[in-house]
Design an enzyme around this catalytic site. Structure first.
Site, PDB file in Angstrom:
ATOM      1  N   GLU A 162      -3.650  23.491  74.718  1.00  0.00           N
ATOM      2  CA  GLU A 162      -2.731  24.413  75.117  1.00  0.00           C
ATOM      3  C   GLU A 162      -1.859  23.348  75.892  1.00  0.00           C
ATOM      4  OE1 GLU A 162      -5.055  28.290  76.882  1.00  0.00           O
ATOM      5  OE2 GLU A 162      -4.865  26.792  78.439  1.00  0.00           O
ATOM      6  N   GLU A 369     -10.335  30.445  72.306  1.00  0.00           N
ATOM      7  CA  GLU A 369     -10.602  31.001  73.454  1.00  0.00           C
ATOM      8  C   GLU A 369     -10.383  32.291  73.759  1.00  0.00           C
ATOM      9  OE1 GLU A 369      -9.300  28.669  77.121  1.00  0.00           O
ATOM     10  OE2 GLU A 369      -9.731  26.911  76.282  1.00  0.00           O
TER      11      GLU A 369
END
Length: 469
Positions: A162, A369
């Site tokens: 991320e 995720e």
């Protein structure tokens, strides 16, 4: 549902959120530890977290019982190289060797993230973190140590988790200034340096890990226009571009897209790019795209005026969400329901993200995720989390639909295998399939209790996605 026979059903965690033992066996402090400890008066911190460091055998046995095909976890940089750039710590290498060997023994493929928000704090003190190129080469060294130590058993590598979200959060980037323009200059340079680090690590993986596959994990975005006004449609497109696509384009093409460079110019930001960077960046093309999906976004056009020239920002909630004059501003999508913690729930958006990334980049995809954070309640040794089952079921259906659309989806690793330390909600917000018997301020027994969702997901994996209950 038509999942491939070799589909990688999995679950995920990260080091600072589960390991604990933050200062044991030679490990030093990371930025994630530093930020966690600053909140320790009001919530749990990384000193113990879920105590995976002392429960790893028990936890991996639960993974094996669940039937996981992959376990996606991160390696703490400061456990391998405590100061970020100096001597390696054999105790850290030994710990991860034990974890990896146990996973392989149980038939679970280890899927390793090199960097999940936990920059060694010594690099902040010495070089101001990612603002310095010295951190780029420190990361390359760390990556090479990991590839050399574990690459004979680990074939799936995720370089940075991320990055596109991390750079928008000042505390994760150790940006302390109150000057918003200076903060933007720092984050843009840090972002660029992380792109160089990604490319160097990709090159090292291909050199050192025979048959290894590596790539980034981005925080995915799918933005809807608030109305069908063409300006709102443009705003939604630019929101996706500024938050995600600019970074994927850099990884795949070795340079930032034109709209992003124009935007930096509008902000008055000139990146320091050195001779030879183009050669480094051309090695950054990913073997796959991993991404994390929790919600979709909504945007409308935000006009620029004399007071707010095109390219300036209006900050809200500190640094995480900001409006961009001349481009876009965040809106609430009234067509979607939100979770207890405000994330709008949208399984169809996952299908659209899968289609978009695959059509745009034509490499395999992997979800690393996807999950629902709630305040789970244990009663009589059981946790009835039907809401999580409903959430996961609909998102797995969206994966199946995307596969039938022609998307090459390698696997699905839900977030998270076990309850873990949420950055801002501690253990009040739980994502796990396995409950950890502790609260923010009381360690209690740390006993592991599989939730209803654990047993449901076990059936999903056993049936290769045909039994969604």
């Amino acid at each position: 549902m038509n999942f491939p026979d070799n589909f990688l059903w999995g679950a995920s965690t990260s080091a600072f959120q589960v390991e604990g033992a933050w200062h044991e066996d030679g490990k030093w402090m990371s930025v994630a530890d530093f930020n966690s400890l600053r909140r320790s008066a009001v919530q749990a911190d990384s000193r113990v977290a879920s105590d995976f460091y002392h429960h790893w055998e028990e936890d991996i046995d639960l993974m094996a019982d669940l039937g996981l095909k992959i376990y996606r976890f991160s390696i703490a940089w400061t456990r391998i190289i405590p100061d970020g750039e100096g001597e390696t710590n054999q105790a850290g290498i030994d710990f991860y060797n034990k974890v990896i060997n146990r996973l392989v023994e149980k038939g679970i493929q280890p899927f390793v993230t090199l960097y999940h928000f936990d920059l060694p704090y010594a690099l902040v003190e010495n070089y101001d973190g990612w603002l310095s190129r010295k951190t780029v080469y420190a990361f390359e060294k760390f990556a090479r140590v990991c590839f050399e130590s574990f690459g004979d058993r680990v074939k799936y590598w995720q370089i940075i988790n991320e990055q596109n979200l991390m750079v928008r959060v000042n505390e994760r980037m150790n940006i302390e200034t109150d000057d918003s323009h200076e903060a933007d200059r720092m984050r843009a340079q840090m972002d660029y340096h992380m792109c160089l680090a990604h490319a160097l690590a990709m090159k090292a993986c291909h050199e050192l890990v025979p048959g290894g596959m590596a790539g980034p994990a981005v925080s995915s975005t799918c933005t809807y226009p608030l109305t069908n006004n063409p300006k709102d449609v443009y705003a939604a497109k630019m929101n996706d571009c500024f938050k995600t696509r600019y970074l994927l384009d850099m990884h795949f093409h070795g340079k930032y897209p034109g709209y992003y460079m124009r935007y930096l110019k509008e902000l008055g930001i000139a990146l320091e790019m050195l001779e030879g960077d183009e050669e480094i960046l051309r090695h950054g093309k990913p073997d796959y795209i991993a991404f994390n999906y929790y919600r979709t976004l909504c945007a409308s056009y935000l006009p620029a005026d004399e007071e707010h020239p095109r390219g300036t920002r209006r900050y809200r909630r500190n640094e995480v969400d900001f409006d961009q004059f001349g481009y876009c501003q965040d809106e609430v999508n009234e067509n979607l329901k939100a979770s207890e913690y405000g994330a709008q729930i949208d399984p169809l958006g996952l299908r659209m993200v899968l289609l978009d990334y695959y059509e745009r980049y034509r490499v395999p995809l992997l979800i690393t995720e996807n999950g629902l954070g709630m305040a789970d309640v244990e009663a009589d040794g059981k946790i009835h989390d039907s809401y999580r089952i409903d959430y996961l079921r609909e998102h797995i259906k969206a994966c199946g639909d995307a596969i039938n659309d022609g998307v090459e989806l390698m696997g699905y690793a839900m977030w998270s295998f076990i309850d873990l330390l949420s950055s801002h909600q501690g253990f009040r917000k739980r994502y796990g399939l396995v409950y950890v018997d502790r609260t923010d301020m009381d360690l209690k027994t740390l006993r592991r209790i599989p939730k209803d969702s654990y047993y449901w997901y076990k059936k999903v994996i056993a049936s290769n996605g045909t039994d969604l209950g």
